[in-house]
Motif scaffolding. Structure first.
Motif, PDB file in Angstrom:
ATOM      1  N   VAL A   9       0.876  -1.172   0.000  1.00 39.77           N
ATOM      2  CA  VAL A   9       0.000   0.000   0.000  1.00 39.77           C
ATOM      3  C   VAL A   9       0.910   1.217   0.000  1.00 39.77           C
ATOM      4  O   VAL A   9       1.789   1.339   0.851  1.00 39.77           O
ATOM      5  N   THR A  10       0.720   2.117  -0.931  1.00 39.14           N
ATOM      6  CA  THR A  10       1.594   3.279  -1.027  1.00 39.14           C
ATOM      7  C   THR A  10       1.295   4.306   0.063  1.00 39.14           C
ATOM      8  O   THR A  10       0.192   4.370   0.595  1.00 39.14           O
ATOM      9  N   ARG A  13      -0.587   3.969   3.901  1.00 39.26           N
ATOM     10  CA  ARG A  13      -2.046   3.977   4.013  1.00 39.26           C
ATOM     11  C   ARG A  13      -2.593   2.631   4.465  1.00 39.26           C
ATOM     12  O   ARG A  13      -3.781   2.365   4.296  1.00 39.26           O
ATOM     13  N   GLU A  14      -1.763   1.790   5.035  1.00 42.10           N
ATOM     14  CA  GLU A  14      -2.197   0.430   5.367  1.00 42.10           C
ATOM     15  C   GLU A  14      -3.379   0.393   6.331  1.00 42.10           C
ATOM     16  O   GLU A  14      -4.298  -0.415   6.164  1.00 42.10           O
ATOM     17  N   VAL A  17      -6.598   1.530   4.445  1.00 43.79           N
ATOM     18  CA  VAL A  17      -7.044   0.481   3.531  1.00 43.79           C
ATOM     19  C   VAL A  17      -7.641  -0.684   4.328  1.00 43.79           C
ATOM     20  O   VAL A  17      -8.660  -1.245   3.934  1.00 43.79           O
ATOM     21  N   ASN A  52       3.390  -0.069   4.783  1.00 37.89           N
ATOM     22  CA  ASN A  52       2.976  -0.359   3.411  1.00 37.89           C
ATOM     23  C   ASN A  52       2.687  -1.839   3.151  1.00 37.89           C
ATOM     24  O   ASN A  52       2.573  -2.241   2.002  1.00 37.89           O
ATOM     25  N   LYS A  67      -8.401  -3.778  -6.441  1.00 40.57           N
ATOM     26  CA  LYS A  67      -7.149  -3.163  -6.887  1.00 40.57           C
ATOM     27  C   LYS A  67      -7.417  -2.068  -7.922  1.00 40.57           C
ATOM     28  O   LYS A  67      -6.794  -1.008  -7.885  1.00 40.57           O
ATOM     29  N   ARG A  70      -8.732   1.044  -6.153  1.00 42.09           N
ATOM     30  CA  ARG A  70      -7.787   1.624  -5.192  1.00 42.09           C
ATOM     31  C   ARG A  70      -6.373   1.545  -5.769  1.00 42.09           C
ATOM     32  O   ARG A  70      -5.666   0.555  -5.559  1.00 42.09           O
ATOM     33  N   GLU A  72      -3.688   2.681  -4.839  1.00 45.88           N
ATOM     34  CA  GLU A  72      -2.604   2.540  -3.869  1.00 45.88           C
ATOM     35  C   GLU A  72      -2.281   1.073  -3.555  1.00 45.88           C
ATOM     36  O   GLU A  72      -1.256   0.795  -2.935  1.00 45.88           O
ATOM     37  N   LEU A  73      -3.143   0.129  -3.958  1.00 42.78           N
ATOM     38  CA  LEU A  73      -2.890  -1.302  -3.737  1.00 42.78           C
ATOM     39  C   LEU A  73      -2.052  -1.881  -4.867  1.00 42.78           C
ATOM     40  O   LEU A  73      -2.361  -1.677  -6.036  1.00 42.78           O
TER      41      LEU A  73
END
Length: 182
Positions: A9-10, A13-14, A17, A52, A67, A70, A72-73
């Motif tokens: 996760v970028t 943001r874990e 998310v 991440n 994905k 989102r 970021e995934l």
């Protein structure tokens, strides 16, 4: 069929998310560690052990849809037999990893794969104590005085925790019908 996907996760943001996944009814797991945070007062808080990193439990088609919605995934990948493959964690292995991480967050260490160098040790099963039923390897890890239980998610991360020798028993391949590899 649902399985556990190791995901990146970028931008740290874990936790956001994870909350979004759980709001959608999709189980998610973020390995946590306890740290002392300085501020006006010292506080003992839980934070992601590896920023991440998140594990998401769902089917392949739903994971693709999640994905896409989102950006970021990202799938975590590892090289297998000359090609890159998504890291998909078997249920038994994920159960063991989550148990080690949640039963003793004050004593567990979570490290990105590749940062701990060790020779494969004796595969063991924990037979007593709070980690009863967990499979892993029991051996010395550099930087620690005592032997530790090692539960690995190949290509993603490794959790190590101190256990007493009398709480584990060796697994012999002929005894193991699950084909599980920690």
């Amino acid at each position: 069929m649902d399985c556990w996907f190791a995901m990146r996760v970028t931008y740290r943001r874990e936790m956001r998310v994870k909350a979004e996944m759980e709001a959608l009814g999709v189980p998610a797991f973020v390995p946590m560690r306890r740290v002392m945070q300085r501020g006006q007062r010292l506080r003992n808080i839980l934070e992601p052990a590896i920023h991440n990193l998140i594990f998401i439990h769902t089917g392949q088609e739903r994971m693709q849809a999640l994905k896409k919605s989102r950006p970021e995934l990202q799938y975590m990948m590892r090289q297998m037999e000359g090609r890159m493959e998504k890291i998909i964690v078997p249920q038994r292995q994920m159960n063991d990893f989550m148990k080690v991480c949640t039963e003793s967050p004050d004593f567990v260490e979570i490290t990105p794969a590749g940062q701990i160098q060790f020779q494969p040790g004796q595969e063991v099963l924990v037979i007593s104590g709070p980690l009863q039923g967990v499979r892993g390897y029991f051996q010395r890890v550099s930087g620690h005085r005592s032997r530790r239980l090692i539960v690995s998610i190949p290509g993603a991360c490794i959790a190590t925790v101190q256990v007493r020798a009398e709480d584990v028993t060796a697994i012999h391949r002929s005894d193991d019908q699950s084909g599980h590899k920690p």
